[in-house]
Design an enzyme around this catalytic site. Structure first.
Site, mmCIF file in Angstrom:
data_model
loop_
_atom_site.group_PDB
_atom_site.id
_atom_site.type_symbol
_atom_site.label_atom_id
_atom_site.label_comp_id
_atom_site.label_asym_id
_atom_site.label_seq_id
_atom_site.Cartn_x
_atom_site.Cartn_y
_atom_site.Cartn_z
ATOM 1 N N LYS A 54 142.175 94.033 102.122
ATOM 2 C CA LYS A 54 141.018 94.695 103.046
ATOM 3 C C LYS A 54 140.128 95.400 102.244
ATOM 4 O O LYS A 54 138.873 95.128 102.695
ATOM 5 C CB LYS A 54 141.831 95.433 103.904
ATOM 6 C CG LYS A 54 142.505 94.942 104.931
ATOM 7 C CD LYS A 54 143.032 95.935 106.022
ATOM 8 C CE LYS A 54 144.141 95.247 107.104
ATOM 9 N NZ LYS A 54 144.476 96.185 107.935
ATOM 10 N N SER A 74 145.513 109.526 97.267
ATOM 11 C CA SER A 74 145.146 110.379 98.429
ATOM 12 C C SER A 74 144.992 111.816 98.256
ATOM 13 O O SER A 74 145.210 112.185 97.062
ATOM 14 C CB SER A 74 146.632 110.154 99.226
ATOM 15 O OG SER A 74 146.678 108.883 99.911
ATOM 16 N N ASP A 120 160.542 92.094 112.431
ATOM 17 C CA ASP A 120 160.165 90.864 112.064
ATOM 18 C C ASP A 120 160.035 90.565 110.303
ATOM 19 O O ASP A 120 158.952 91.356 110.011
ATOM 20 C CB ASP A 120 159.119 90.259 112.929
ATOM 21 C CG ASP A 120 158.658 88.857 112.705
ATOM 22 O OD1 ASP A 120 159.018 88.140 111.557
ATOM 23 O OD2 ASP A 120 157.956 88.353 113.242
ATOM 24 N N SER A 122 145.223 107.060 106.143
ATOM 25 C CA SER A 122 145.151 106.841 104.739
ATOM 26 C C SER A 122 144.287 105.518 104.663
ATOM 27 O O SER A 122 143.679 105.307 103.438
ATOM 28 C CB SER A 122 146.439 106.926 104.093
ATOM 29 O OG SER A 122 147.340 105.693 104.521
ATOM 30 N N HIS A 156 143.615 99.655 93.370
ATOM 31 C CA HIS A 156 144.897 100.307 93.797
ATOM 32 C C HIS A 156 145.403 99.778 94.628
ATOM 33 O O HIS A 156 145.130 99.253 95.614
ATOM 34 C CB HIS A 156 144.783 101.837 94.066
ATOM 35 C CG HIS A 156 145.904 102.327 94.614
ATOM 36 N ND1 HIS A 156 147.176 102.332 93.906
ATOM 37 C CD2 HIS A 156 146.151 102.919 95.670
ATOM 38 C CE1 HIS A 156 148.017 103.075 94.450
ATOM 39 N NE2 HIS A 156 147.561 103.317 95.897
ATOM 40 N N GLU A 177 152.816 111.401 90.093
ATOM 41 C CA GLU A 177 152.897 112.255 91.219
ATOM 42 C C GLU A 177 154.598 112.440 91.450
ATOM 43 O O GLU A 177 154.550 112.964 92.727
ATOM 44 C CB GLU A 177 152.019 111.820 92.606
ATOM 45 C CG GLU A 177 152.477 110.474 93.144
ATOM 46 C CD GLU A 177 151.784 110.158 94.175
ATOM 47 O OE1 GLU A 177 152.001 110.577 95.239
ATOM 48 O OE2 GLU A 177 150.719 109.134 94.029
ATOM 49 N N CYS A 236 147.822 108.942 93.499
ATOM 50 C CA CYS A 236 147.900 107.622 92.660
ATOM 51 C C CYS A 236 146.648 107.485 91.653
ATOM 52 O O CYS A 236 146.672 106.654 90.967
ATOM 53 C CB CYS A 236 147.760 106.582 93.684
ATOM 54 S SG CYS A 236 149.150 106.288 94.593
HETATM 55 P P1 HMG Z 1 152.889 100.269 110.283
HETATM 56 O O1 HMG Z 1 152.179 101.160 111.034
HETATM 57 O O2 HMG Z 1 154.623 100.162 110.464
HETATM 58 O O3 HMG Z 1 152.513 98.706 110.348
HETATM 59 O O4 HMG Z 1 152.841 100.496 108.677
HETATM 60 P P2 HMG Z 1 151.220 97.945 111.304
HETATM 61 O O5 HMG Z 1 151.717 98.113 112.683
HETATM 62 O O6 HMG Z 1 149.962 98.901 110.842
HETATM 63 O O7 HMG Z 1 151.259 96.607 110.601
HETATM 64 C C1 HMG Z 1 151.137 96.352 109.233
HETATM 65 C C2 HMG Z 1 150.477 94.785 109.138
HETATM 66 O O8 HMG Z 1 151.487 94.154 109.730
HETATM 67 C C3 HMG Z 1 149.300 94.688 110.283
HETATM 68 O O9 HMG Z 1 148.464 93.969 109.651
HETATM 69 C C4 HMG Z 1 150.030 94.058 111.496
HETATM 70 O O10 HMG Z 1 148.946 93.348 112.108
HETATM 71 C C5 HMG Z 1 150.987 93.236 110.671
HETATM 72 P P3 HMG Z 1 146.699 94.225 109.712
HETATM 73 O O11 HMG Z 1 146.485 93.963 111.175
HETATM 74 O O12 HMG Z 1 146.518 95.582 109.082
HETATM 75 O O13 HMG Z 1 146.256 93.372 108.899
HETATM 76 N N1 HMG Z 1 152.044 92.898 111.355
HETATM 77 C C6 HMG Z 1 152.655 91.468 111.376
HETATM 78 N N2 HMG Z 1 152.250 90.214 110.852
HETATM 79 C C7 HMG Z 1 152.952 89.333 111.082
HETATM 80 N N3 HMG Z 1 153.975 89.040 111.756
HETATM 81 C C8 HMG Z 1 154.436 90.297 112.292
HETATM 82 C C9 HMG Z 1 153.772 91.295 112.588
HETATM 83 N N4 HMG Z 1 153.893 92.764 112.678
HETATM 84 C C10 HMG Z 1 152.976 93.566 112.275
HETATM 85 N N5 HMG Z 1 155.621 90.096 113.016
HETATM 86 C C11 HMG Z 1 151.437 101.821 107.288
HETATM 87 C C12 HMG Z 1 151.661 100.452 108.092
HETATM 88 C C13 HMG Z 1 150.009 101.512 106.249
HETATM 89 C C14 HMG Z 1 150.986 102.949 108.039
HETATM 90 C C15 HMG Z 1 152.682 101.866 106.189
HETATM 91 O O14 HMG Z 1 153.066 100.806 105.388
HETATM 92 C C16 HMG Z 1 152.475 103.235 105.583
HETATM 93 O O15 HMG Z 1 152.550 104.501 106.205
HETATM 94 N N6 HMG Z 1 152.395 103.214 104.315
HETATM 95 C C17 HMG Z 1 152.162 104.344 103.310
HETATM 96 C C18 HMG Z 1 150.770 104.642 103.230
HETATM 97 C C19 HMG Z 1 149.601 103.735 102.577
HETATM 98 O O16 HMG Z 1 150.366 102.969 101.882
HETATM 99 N N7 HMG Z 1 148.447 103.820 102.692
HETATM 100 C C20 HMG Z 1 147.386 103.086 102.010
HETATM 101 C C21 HMG Z 1 145.949 103.715 101.732
HETATM 102 S S1 HMG Z 1 146.439 105.423 101.031
HETATM 103 C C22 HMG Z 1 146.810 105.010 99.269
HETATM 104 O O17 HMG Z 1 146.701 103.828 98.810
HETATM 105 C C23 HMG Z 1 147.440 105.991 98.419
HETATM 106 C C24 HMG Z 1 148.975 106.089 98.367
HETATM 107 O O18 HMG Z 1 149.277 105.034 97.312
HETATM 108 C C25 HMG Z 1 149.526 107.239 97.951
HETATM 109 C C26 HMG Z 1 148.920 108.031 96.656
HETATM 110 O O19 HMG Z 1 147.764 108.046 96.491
HETATM 111 O O20 HMG Z 1 149.536 109.073 96.034
HETATM 112 C C27 HMG Z 1 149.661 105.535 99.652
#
Ligand code: HMG
Length: 384
Positions: free
Chosen positions: A243, A303, A30, A202, A234, A80, A112
């Site tokens: 959040k 991270s 979606d 994460s 970030h 990175e 990052c």
């Molecule tokens: P996921 O598990 O596929 O998604 O990926 P989800 O099920 O958690 O859903 C995401 C959001 O969409 C949720 O919102 C759902 O409710 C919503 P929330 O409840 O959290 O507010 N949702 C919907 N909304 C409207 N209509 C719908 C619908 N379906 C779901 N139909 C995950 C999420 C973060 C796991 C993924 O994006 C990921 O793996 N990302 C990479 C890791 C990341 O970015 N982490 C962030 C913190 S760590 C960081 O910032 C460091 C980083 O930059 C790396 C570094 O430092 O080098 C990543």
């Protein structure tokens, strides 16, 4: 005391853009999950001829004049997505830009986070040598892999910041505090082209590092969130930043500033080290509510994990150093189909036994990687 901080800030993005509604359709997801759930719209896609050197050089060339190149005596590049285990990407950029020879050029790594460390190193360098200038670059290409959970949060781009005494955009307040915690939330082993990601873990680390470090910051500096007109965080994806901000109990005005601060990130995706500074650029170019003297709080998170909080004060006339047409430029990038994205973003350079690549596709960007010749990367510059 002399003020030290960001005198100029530049951005470089690759030419191509993938709309997340197209990606959602192709993945059978979606589209609201990406646009409302993650609060992301599009991601910047880099072809094979673009890397952290070409993007970093382009972001820097956009802001540097001859006087800057004569006075820069340190180039710090945070990344990175390094292209070499030994040679710093900053050395290539030093050469491509024609910066005076008696300079130090280094690369920093911690997911990052590292460009924020670079910014404070630059601050301390200028404190000791007020006549010099430091170029801090954050350059990354964020690839999580096809059909991975992080796929809709990918991106590519670079931010360049010129740090000087008497800066014209942001004076750094010198109040940095840090936290390190050894966790496995996101990492990329040398043998892997893509990161290992414990996605939900994460997101919890990001927010917990923020709140605990902010408590420490408040204690140390006797400040509170009300002291800040805006908070830049970030932005791995915009919802994560929101959040984090909400965990600090922001005012409605701070939430409004946040929405201005994510506009560019929503169109670009995660650019890792540059994401925090892309958000700062978005804030100061898109907000009409800010004024000189306003204090901004910054949260860098990498991270692994290391994070940092620091603040800065907007300088009188900062708006004169900015661009007013950045959103139009973002809208004018070349859209790419999902099929082309899968090819362009994930293509790899093939090297023969002698260390030579076949010629790379023609790329009209100001800087491009044109070949690998006996294991040496060959760059082309269109800038004098
Ligand atoms: P996921 O598990 O596929 O998604 O990926 P989800 O099920 O958690 O859903 C995401 C959001 O969409 C949720 O919102 C759902 O409710 C919503 P929330 O409840 O959290 O507010 N949702 C919907 N909304 C409207 N209509 C719908 C619908 N379906 C779901 N139909 C995950 C999420 C973060 C796991 C993924 O994006 C990921 O793996 N990302 C990479 C890791 C990341 O970015 N982490 C962030 C913190 S760590 C960081 O910032 C460091 C980083 O930059 C790396 C570094 O430092 O080098 C990543």
């Amino acid at each position: 005391m002399t003020q030290i901080g960001i005198d100029k800030i530049g951005l470089a993005l690759p030419e191509y853009v993938l709309r997340l509604t197209d990606l959602a359709k192709a993945r059978g997801v979606d589209p609201d999950k990406y646009t409302l759930g993650l609060m992301q719209e599009a991601m910047a896609i880099a072809p094979l001829s673009q890397d952290i050197v070409t993007l970093g050089a382009q972001a820097s060339a956009a802001i540097l004049d001859d006087d800057d190149k004569a006075h820069i005596d340190m180039i710090i590049l945070g990344t990175e997505t390094g292209i070499d285990q030994s040679k710093a990407a900053a050395v290539y950029i030093h050469g491509l830009l024609g910066i005076q020879p008696f300079a130090r050029s280094i690369e920093l790594k911690e997911a990052c986070y590292s460009a924020a460390a670079g910014l404070e190193m630059a601050y301390n360098h200028i404190l000791a040598r007020p006549d010099s200038k430091v170029l801090v670059i954050a350059s990354d290409i964020a690839k999580y892999g096809l059909q991975s959970s992080g796929e809709p949060t990918q991106g590519a781009g670079a931010i360049a910041m010129l740090v000087t005494a008497n800066p014209r955009i942001l004076a750094l307040n010198g109040d940095n505090v840090y936290q390190t915690r050894d966790v496995m939330d996101f990492w990329r082993p040398n043998y892997s082209p893509y990161p290992q990601v414990d996605g939900h873990f994460s997101t919890l680390q990001y927010t917990d590092c923020l709140t605990t470090t902010f408590n420490y910051y408040k204690e140390k500096h006797a400040k509170s969130l009300e002291d800040f007109a805006a908070v830049c965080l970030h932005i791995p994806f915009a919802k994560q930043g929101l959040k984090g901000l909400r965990a600090l109990n922001p005012s409605p005005a701070q939430e409004e500033r946040f929405m201005e601060a994510i506009r560019y990130n929503q169109q670009v995706g995660n650019i890792y080290t540059g994401s925090l500074f892309l958000s700062f650029l978005s804030l100061i170019e898109q907000s009409k509510a800010l004024k000189a003297g306003d204090q901004i709080l910054f949260y860098s998170y990498g991270s692994g994990a290391v994070c940092e909080l620091f603040s800065g004060t907007l300088v009188q006339g900062y708006e004169n150093l900015l661009q007013s047409n950045r959103l139009e430029k973002l809208a004018n990038r070349t859209p790419i189909s999902v099929a082309d994205y899968e090819k362009v973003f994930f293509e790899t350079i093939v090297i023969d036994e002698e260390g030579n690549s076949s010629p790379l596709p023609n790329d009209p960007s100001p800087f491009a990687l044109i070949a690998i010749d006996h294991h040496k990367r060959i760059y082309r510059s269109m800038i004098d």
